[in-house]
Design an enzyme around this catalytic site. Structure first.
Site, short mmCIF file in Angstrom:
data_model
loop_
_atom_site.label_atom_id
_atom_site.label_comp_id
_atom_site.label_asym_id
_atom_site.label_seq_id
_atom_site.Cartn_x
_atom_site.Cartn_y
_atom_site.Cartn_z
N ASP A 109 -7.21 3.91 -0.99
CA ASP A 109 -6.91 4.26 0.49
C ASP A 109 -5.92 3.86 1.29
OD1 ASP A 109 -7.79 6.10 2.40
OD2 ASP A 109 -9.41 4.87 2.99
N HIS A 127 -9.30 8.36 12.97
CA HIS A 127 -10.14 7.07 12.56
C HIS A 127 -10.79 6.29 13.47
CE1 HIS A 127 -6.52 7.54 9.51
NE2 HIS A 127 -7.58 7.48 8.68
N HIS A 156 -9.14 12.72 6.83
CA HIS A 156 -9.41 11.57 7.23
C HIS A 156 -9.98 11.39 8.43
CE1 HIS A 156 -6.72 8.92 4.25
NE2 HIS A 156 -6.68 10.15 3.78
N GLY A 157 -10.54 10.02 8.78
CA GLY A 157 -11.41 9.92 10.10
C GLY A 157 -12.83 11.01 10.04
N THR A 161 -15.84 10.13 10.28
CA THR A 161 -16.94 9.82 11.02
C THR A 161 -17.00 10.57 12.55
OG1 THR A 161 -17.08 7.39 10.05
CG2 THR A 161 -17.92 7.74 12.44
N THR A 216 -16.44 4.39 9.25
CA THR A 216 -16.73 3.50 10.41
C THR A 216 -18.46 3.94 10.72
OG1 THR A 216 -14.89 4.07 11.59
CG2 THR A 216 -16.66 3.78 13.05
P1 13P Z 1 -13.62 6.98 9.65
O1 13P Z 1 -13.63 5.47 9.52
O2 13P Z 1 -13.19 7.43 10.91
O3 13P Z 1 -14.86 7.40 9.00
O4 13P Z 1 -12.50 7.25 8.60
C1 13P Z 1 -12.45 6.86 7.35
C2 13P Z 1 -11.13 7.14 6.65
O5 13P Z 1 -10.47 8.19 7.26
C3 13P Z 1 -10.51 6.27 5.63
O6 13P Z 1 -9.57 6.72 4.96
#
Ligand code: 13P
Length: 392
Positions: A82, A181, A209-210, A212, A234
């Protein structure tokens, strides 16, 4: 055995309208917690390792454990790099066992992003490994408060996405439609109309992505519009942190094991919640029957040498171990000499490739060609060379 081809895994999700969790792991507690959740839900899962987290663990040391756990699982698993930072990172990840890679050049101008991503695709496809590219910018840092990293969202446009996919040959596209993120205050505003348009134009598995901090309804709408991989970290880190806080409150002990005992379960609970929400629960059997197992190829050479003594042969092999191990798709290079001195063939190369595609890309790689033409073939007289696939 259920380490499987990630492209086929995500294609199944795309065709059947659900998303697979790509959970970033940073240690054994996360690895075990994520796999516990996937096993409890009979769900496919992606074990994700983010280069931005490599300060927290030794990637090369952790990868054998990740691969062993993936191969021992009863559910289909893929292992993904990633937010890789360079072509070299992607090569290293593949050679350590990742079977999906992302190099994130989304913060650079479009032309540079295209060039970098195209180089990664060319290398990774030569190893049979699918590639995720990102277009548009998702700000923030996994595991931190989003307002501490207030970069501006740059939205993916359909026209640029079409150009990006056509010119790079990526297998999955990560889009920027309003997620961030890290930890956010309140619910992010997502541009779902934009997502719908991109999905209709591309018909390619999409990535968010992001992950959470979205509402149940937002996840549902993402998946309805082509999202098949949701990156998530996260909230797992926060669940782990809360478990440690609970242990601190509940015990007088300062013992590491007492304080971290609840982490695996906390990570597992949060991952399980997502897996059920995103529709991948109960899909393990159909995904397994749809996907090719991800198994290495053993490139075996047995040979004798002419015009070199044993020391000379060992020096040639040492050079070969060094050079050949860096070729994309090479998992391991071992050399040996026969235990019995009267064996028909005195020496061996045991080179392990991550995928049958590497048979050709390795043969034609300039480092292999130079080593073979200059140092190996001139001294290797009789030899037998065969590529074997595993039977499991
Ligand atoms: P979060 O930490 O916001 O869940 O995003 C994770 C991510 O996008 C890893 O590539």
């Amino acid at each position: 055995m259920p380490l499987v081809n990630m492209k086929e895994m995500l294609q199944h999700a795309y065709e059947n309208g659900y998303a697979v969790g790509a959970f970033d792991l940073i240690n054994h507690d996360f690895l075990e917690g994520i796999l516990d959740a996937a096993e409890a839900c009979s769900a496919p899962v992606i074990l994700s390792l983010a280069e931005s987290h490599f300060d927290y663990f030794d990637f090369e040391q952790l990868m054998p454990a990740v691969e062993k756990a993936a191969r021992s699982a009863s559910v289909p698993v893929a292992i993904h790099l990633d937010h890789g930072e360079s072509l070299e990172s992607a090569i290293k990840a593949i050679n350590c066992g990742c079977n999906g890679v992302m190099v994130d050049a989304s913060h650079t101008p479009l032309e540079d992003n295209i060039q970098m991503t195209r180089n990664v695709v060319e290398m990774a496809h030569g190893c049979g490994v699918p590639v995720e590219g990102e277009l548009g910018y998702v700000p923030g840092v996994e595991g931190e408060d989003a307002e501490r990293h207030p970069g501006k969202v740059s939205y993916t446009t359909t026209e640029e996405a079409r150009q990006f996919v056509e010119t790079t040959g990526i297998d999955f596209l990560a889009v920027s439609i309003g997620t961030v993120h890290g930890r956010m205050r309140g619910e992010p505003k997502l541009d779902l109309e934009r997502l719908r348009e991109i999905n209709q134009a591309l018909r390619l598995p999409l990535v968010i992505h992001g992950g959470t901090g979205l509402s149940d309804d937002q996840y549902r709408r993402l998946i309805e519009n082509g999202v098949v991989k949701i990156n998530y970290y996260t909230a797992l880190a926060d669940a782990a942190g809360a478990a440690i806080r609970d242990s601190v409150a509940a015990t007088e002990s300062n013992g590491y094991t007492q304080l971290t005992r609840g982490v695996r379960t906390a990570v597992s609970r949060e991952a399980e919640r997502c897996i059920r929400l995103w529709g991948s629960a109960g899909r393990a059997a159909e995904v397994l029957s749809h996907c090719t197992p991800w198994l290495p190829v053993e490139h075996l050479i047995i040979y004798n040498v002419n015009g070199l003594d044993d020391e000379g042969a060992k020096a040639m092999m040492a050079k070969g171990r060094d050079v050949l191990a860096g070729i994309p798709g090479v998992l391991e290079v071992a050399t040996g000499s026969a235990v019995k001195t009267d064996a028909a063939y005195r020496y061996t190369w045991l080179v392990q490739f991550c995928h049958p595609a590497v048979i050709d890309s390795y043969r034609d790689h300039p480092d292999h060609v130079a080593f073979a033409d200059q140092l190996f073939r001139p001294v290797a007289g009789e030899r037998i060379s065969i590529d074997y696939e595993w039977i499991v």
